[in-house]
Design a protein around this motif. Sequence first.
Motif, PDB file in Angstrom:
ATOM      1  N   TRP A  80      -2.794   5.147  -1.903  1.00 48.36           N
ATOM      2  CA  TRP A  80      -2.327   3.828  -2.284  1.00 48.36           C
ATOM      3  C   TRP A  80      -3.033   3.440  -3.569  1.00 48.36           C
ATOM      4  CZ3 TRP A  80      -6.095   4.832   1.210  1.00 48.36           C
ATOM      5  CH2 TRP A  80      -7.264   4.074   1.180  1.00 48.36           C
ATOM      6  N   HIS A 122      -3.646   9.751   2.943  1.00 47.24           N
ATOM      7  CA  HIS A 122      -3.223   8.394   2.588  1.00 47.24           C
ATOM      8  C   HIS A 122      -3.491   8.168   1.103  1.00 47.24           C
ATOM      9  CE1 HIS A 122      -2.762   7.392   6.843  1.00 47.24           C
ATOM     10  NE2 HIS A 122      -3.941   7.969   7.043  1.00 47.24           N
ATOM     11  N   GLU A 176       0.824  -1.211   0.000  1.00 46.39           N
ATOM     12  CA  GLU A 176       0.000   0.000   0.000  1.00 46.39           C
ATOM     13  C   GLU A 176       0.860   1.265   0.000  1.00 46.39           C
ATOM     14  OE1 GLU A 176      -2.990  -0.257   3.055  1.00 46.39           O
ATOM     15  OE2 GLU A 176      -4.126  -1.734   1.911  1.00 46.39           O
ATOM     16  N   SER A 177       1.951   1.204  -0.762  1.00 45.06           N
ATOM     17  CA  SER A 177       2.789   2.390  -0.949  1.00 45.06           C
ATOM     18  C   SER A 177       2.087   3.353  -1.900  1.00 45.06           C
ATOM     19  CB  SER A 177       4.147   1.990  -1.535  1.00 45.06           C
ATOM     20  OG  SER A 177       4.796   1.042  -0.716  1.00 45.06           O
TER      21      SER A 177
END
Length: 307
Positions: free
Chosen positions: A245, A243, A215-216
């Motif tokens: 991803w 966030h 989940e980079s």
Amino acid sequence: MHDHAHAPAGGIRGSGNRRLLTLSLTITATVMVVQIVGAILSGSLALLADAAHMFTDSSALVIALIASIVAARPADDRRTFGYQRAEVFGALINAIILIVLAAIVAFEGVSRLLHPSDVEVKGPFMLVIAIIGLIANAVSMWLLSAAQKSSINVRGAYLEVMGDLIGSAAVIVAAIVIVTTGWMPADAIASLFIAVMIIPRAIVLLREVFSVLAESAPKGTAVSEIRTHLAAFEGVVDVHDVHVWQLTRGAPVFTAHVTVQPSLLEEGRSAALLAELQACLADHFDVEHSTFQVEPAGSADCEATHA
């Protein structure tokens, strides 16, 4: 307040691209089988290596087709993001197979170089099969040439076919050398060249798979730039808990908390702001799915620590 938006599906998910990918896959897979048979009959390791190389193309096309099919399946209560992650697991299996195939070809190639008299390669037959492979790859490239300009996944398949075109050319050169001079090591050298071409592609594919599963943030995505861009909107005080991803290649997901001036909420302008933020992500950063939580500045619910 929460809201989300989906960018329009396009590119690879279009039925036109799907037909092109299917046709290209049919051509590539058929020639791959022909090359395997030809390698057995001619004794050519280079043909077998080129068949392995064409396997990479077939796999890329299969993965691209999977992406177009599973992306069309609706999400449900168990798989709330749908089935797009299936492409990633397919790519993982593909990468492992590629590394194994390349290792086998490389081992056999070195063995033949050390013992060139152990194998007799039928040069003329090898040449005919290699030319068929070259023509097939050229046709596949032509089929995908237009669609690859508008779809990242189709472009990936296009580049795979281009790589195999080079592999087929190497086999043709080796076959010509064998036919004209009888120098058998040319076959082993061509097979090693193709194996060397396969390994970096498999490693790149593995790195991409691990990046998605970890989940980079997608490659080329600057989170700080996105945060700064969104914070510049009128009424926005801060953007935090960001966030980013991706579910699979080309399917990024974005979430963030947006602190706004209390007056913006009091005047009922939050919906308009959300639409602007989502449009910004879709237009400038190609984010397919975005979710925002809007918070008034000074609210006790705001996070003490910003990510």
